[in-house]
Write an enzyme that holds these catalytic residues in place. Structure first.
Site, PDB file in Angstrom:
ATOM      1  N   PRO A 125       2.786  -1.642 -10.084  1.00 47.17           N
ATOM      2  CA  PRO A 125       2.839  -3.025  -9.591  1.00 47.17           C
ATOM      3  C   PRO A 125       4.245  -3.604  -9.689  1.00 47.17           C
ATOM      4  O   PRO A 125       4.531  -4.627  -9.061  1.00 47.17           O
ATOM      5  CB  PRO A 125       1.846  -3.771 -10.491  1.00 47.17           C
ATOM      6  CG  PRO A 125       1.562  -2.872 -11.648  1.00 47.17           C
ATOM      7  CD  PRO A 125       1.887  -1.475 -11.236  1.00 47.17           C
ATOM      8  N   GLU A 152      -1.465   1.243 -19.054  1.00 46.93           N
ATOM      9  CA  GLU A 152      -0.452   0.230 -18.713  1.00 46.93           C
ATOM     10  C   GLU A 152       0.760   0.864 -18.038  1.00 46.93           C
ATOM     11  O   GLU A 152       1.807   0.217 -17.887  1.00 46.93           O
ATOM     12  CB  GLU A 152      -0.026  -0.539 -19.970  1.00 46.93           C
ATOM     13  CG  GLU A 152      -1.173  -1.188 -20.734  1.00 46.93           C
ATOM     14  CD  GLU A 152      -1.858  -2.317 -19.963  1.00 46.93           C
ATOM     15  OE1 GLU A 152      -1.161  -3.197 -19.440  1.00 46.93           O
ATOM     16  OE2 GLU A 152      -3.109  -2.297 -19.902  1.00 46.93           O
ATOM     17  N   ARG A 203      -0.399   9.698   9.183  1.00 44.63           N
ATOM     18  CA  ARG A 203      -0.718   9.358  10.574  1.00 44.63           C
ATOM     19  C   ARG A 203       0.536   9.319  11.446  1.00 44.63           C
ATOM     20  O   ARG A 203       0.437   9.296  12.668  1.00 44.63           O
ATOM     21  CB  ARG A 203      -1.494   8.038  10.659  1.00 44.63           C
ATOM     22  CG  ARG A 203      -0.696   6.824  10.315  1.00 44.63           C
ATOM     23  CD  ARG A 203      -1.546   5.560  10.326  1.00 44.63           C
ATOM     24  NE  ARG A 203      -1.858   5.107  11.669  1.00 44.63           N
ATOM     25  CZ  ARG A 203      -1.013   4.427  12.452  1.00 44.63           C
ATOM     26  NH1 ARG A 203       0.203   4.150  12.033  1.00 44.63           N
ATOM     27  NH2 ARG A 203      -1.375   4.039  13.654  1.00 44.63           N
ATOM     28  N   ASP A 236       1.092  -0.206  17.404  1.00 46.90           N
ATOM     29  CA  ASP A 236       0.223  -1.034  16.563  1.00 46.90           C
ATOM     30  C   ASP A 236       1.022  -1.985  15.676  1.00 46.90           C
ATOM     31  O   ASP A 236       2.237  -1.975  15.670  1.00 46.90           O
ATOM     32  CB  ASP A 236      -0.726  -0.153  15.740  1.00 46.90           C
ATOM     33  CG  ASP A 236       0.013   0.912  14.951  1.00 46.90           C
ATOM     34  OD1 ASP A 236       1.259   0.994  15.051  1.00 46.90           O
ATOM     35  OD2 ASP A 236      -0.660   1.659  14.238  1.00 46.90           O
TER      36      ASP A 236
HETATM   37  C1  JEW Z   1      -0.643   0.286 -10.119  1.00 46.38           C
HETATM   38  C2  JEW Z   1      -0.077   2.474 -10.999  1.00 46.38           C
HETATM   39  C3  JEW Z   1      -0.795   2.770 -13.457  1.00 46.38           C
HETATM   40  C4  JEW Z   1       0.198  -0.626  -7.883  1.00 46.38           C
HETATM   41  C5  JEW Z   1      -0.021  -1.812  -7.238  1.00 46.38           C
HETATM   42  N1  JEW Z   1       1.519   0.442 -14.200  1.00 46.38           N
HETATM   43  C6  JEW Z   1       0.835  -0.382 -14.574  1.00 46.38           C
HETATM   44  C7  JEW Z   1      -0.012  -1.422 -15.024  1.00 46.38           C
HETATM   45  C8  JEW Z   1      -1.399  -1.460 -14.897  1.00 46.38           C
HETATM   46  C9  JEW Z   1      -2.087  -2.548 -15.354  1.00 46.38           C
HETATM   47  C10 JEW Z   1      -1.428  -3.598 -15.969  1.00 46.38           C
HETATM   48  C11 JEW Z   1      -0.049  -3.546 -16.110  1.00 46.38           C
HETATM   49  C12 JEW Z   1       0.657  -2.473 -15.640  1.00 46.38           C
HETATM   50  C13 JEW Z   1      -2.278  -0.395 -14.243  1.00 46.38           C
HETATM   51  N2  JEW Z   1      -1.645   0.742 -13.658  1.00 46.38           N
HETATM   52  C14 JEW Z   1      -1.197   0.834 -12.365  1.00 46.38           C
HETATM   53  C15 JEW Z   1      -1.234  -0.076 -11.331  1.00 46.38           C
HETATM   54  C16 JEW Z   1      -0.069   1.551  -9.949  1.00 46.38           C
HETATM   55  C17 JEW Z   1      -0.647   2.111 -12.221  1.00 46.38           C
HETATM   56  C18 JEW Z   1      -1.397   1.895 -14.313  1.00 46.38           C
HETATM   57  C19 JEW Z   1      -0.555  -0.688  -9.042  1.00 46.38           C
HETATM   58  N3  JEW Z   1      -0.851  -2.543  -7.936  1.00 46.38           N
HETATM   59  N4  JEW Z   1      -1.172  -1.877  -9.040  1.00 46.38           N
HETATM   60  N5  JEW Z   1       0.495  -2.242  -6.068  1.00 46.38           N
END
Ligand code: JEW
Length: 273
Positions: free
Chosen positions: A91, A118, A160, A175
């Site tokens: 994220p 996390e 794709r 698109d």
């Molecule tokens: C996403 C990978 C792995 C991508 C998008 N990192 C982290 C994290 C998580 C929860 C709370 C805080 C940090 C969960 N998490 C992921 C989340 C990708 C992981 C663990 C991800 N949204 N979430 N665009």
């Protein structure tokens, strides 16, 4: 193209054998390798997580299984890793866009690292950067429980675009966003698509817009552009603002009239007329 995925949930990637991607893989246009991270653990519990240094909620993925997994996957793909790109969904990453999809589709080899908990110990990405190109990307501003669904999303967007994966070569360029944004200069550049229609011509008393049956190709193109402008104004005001600011020449008198009627005045002079 080769795509390796490292995950603690290999079964999550069953969908890669379905539909367009599944057929491309069956033809050999894409080669997938899905790897269980726990294969590179050495304790009885196959531990991949530990408590975070400095405190805080949840758990963090340990670096050692990741280091061994990446070494093994890179070595199996031919060594040095010079032609592999490591993509880590998080994220906290750079927003993944159609431009990323196009650039990734041009790579010979992608490796996706799916975190859980996390996230992954920060040294893993730093260490990997000494051997290959590494990009941390986010598929949107919401928090998933792990990287797996993000990898499925990105894989679909990338695959794709591969030659021969989509039946109709035009579909990928025509698109929403497929025109590559404002700079592409295409007729619908910087807009999302308007609605589309198929048979029957009348359904539940609703007629297909007659212009689409008129055979008047210029009128059809203009009508489609009106629809694209209205939907972009309603759903993506950010895109209209970008278009008006960065490519004002891309909007003609009729465009400005449609946007104004949609409650999106492009500039003061247009509202007057
Ligand atoms: C996403 C990978 C792995 C991508 C998008 N990192 C982290 C994290 C998580 C929860 C709370 C805080 C940090 C969960 N998490 C992921 C989340 C990708 C992981 C663990 C991800 N949204 N979430 N665009």
């Amino acid at each position: 193209m080769r795509i390796d995925v490292i995950t603690i949930f290999p079964e999550y990637f069953g969908p890669l054998s379905v539909s367009l991607i599944g057929k491309a893989a069956a033809r050999g246009d894409i080669t997938f390798g899905v790897h269980d991270l726990r294969h590179w653990t050495h304790d009885a519990h196959r531990t991949v997580d530990d408590t975070p240094f400095g405190g805080g909620p949840g758990m963090v993925m340990k670096p050692e299984p990741w280091g061994e997994a990446l070494d093994a996957v890179v070595a199996a793909g031919g060594g040095a890793g010079a032609d592999a790109l490591l993509v880590i969904p998080t994220p906290a990453g750079v927003p993944f866009t159609q431009q990323h999809a196009a650039r990734y589709a041009a790579q010979p080899w992608l490796i996706f690292a799916c975190g859980r908990y996390e996230g992954i110990d920060g040294r893993v990405a730093d260490e990997a950067r000494s051997v290959l190109a590494v990009e941390e990307v986010s598929i949107g501003d919401y928090v998933l429980a792990g990287g797996e669904p993000a990898v499925l999303v990105m894989t679909e967007a990338i695959c794709r675009l591969l030659p021969g994966v989509l039946g109709n070569a035009e579909s990928a360029t025509d698109d929403s966003f497929g025109f590559g944004g404002i700079e592409s200069g295409g007729p619908m550049a910087g807009l999302v698509e308007g609605p589309s229609y198929t048979r029957p011509r009348v359904w539940r008393d609703r007629e297909v817009p007659p212009v689409l049956l008129s055979g008047d190709h210029a009128a059809i193109a203009r009508w489609r552009r009106d629809g694209a402008l209205r939907r972009t104004a309603r759903n993506r005001p950010d895109l209209v603002a970008r278009l008006a600011a960065q490519a004002p020449g891309a909007l003609d008198r009729r465009d400005r009239e449609v946007l104004s009627e949609a409650g999106f005045p492009v500039n003061a002079e247009d509202v007057a007329h």
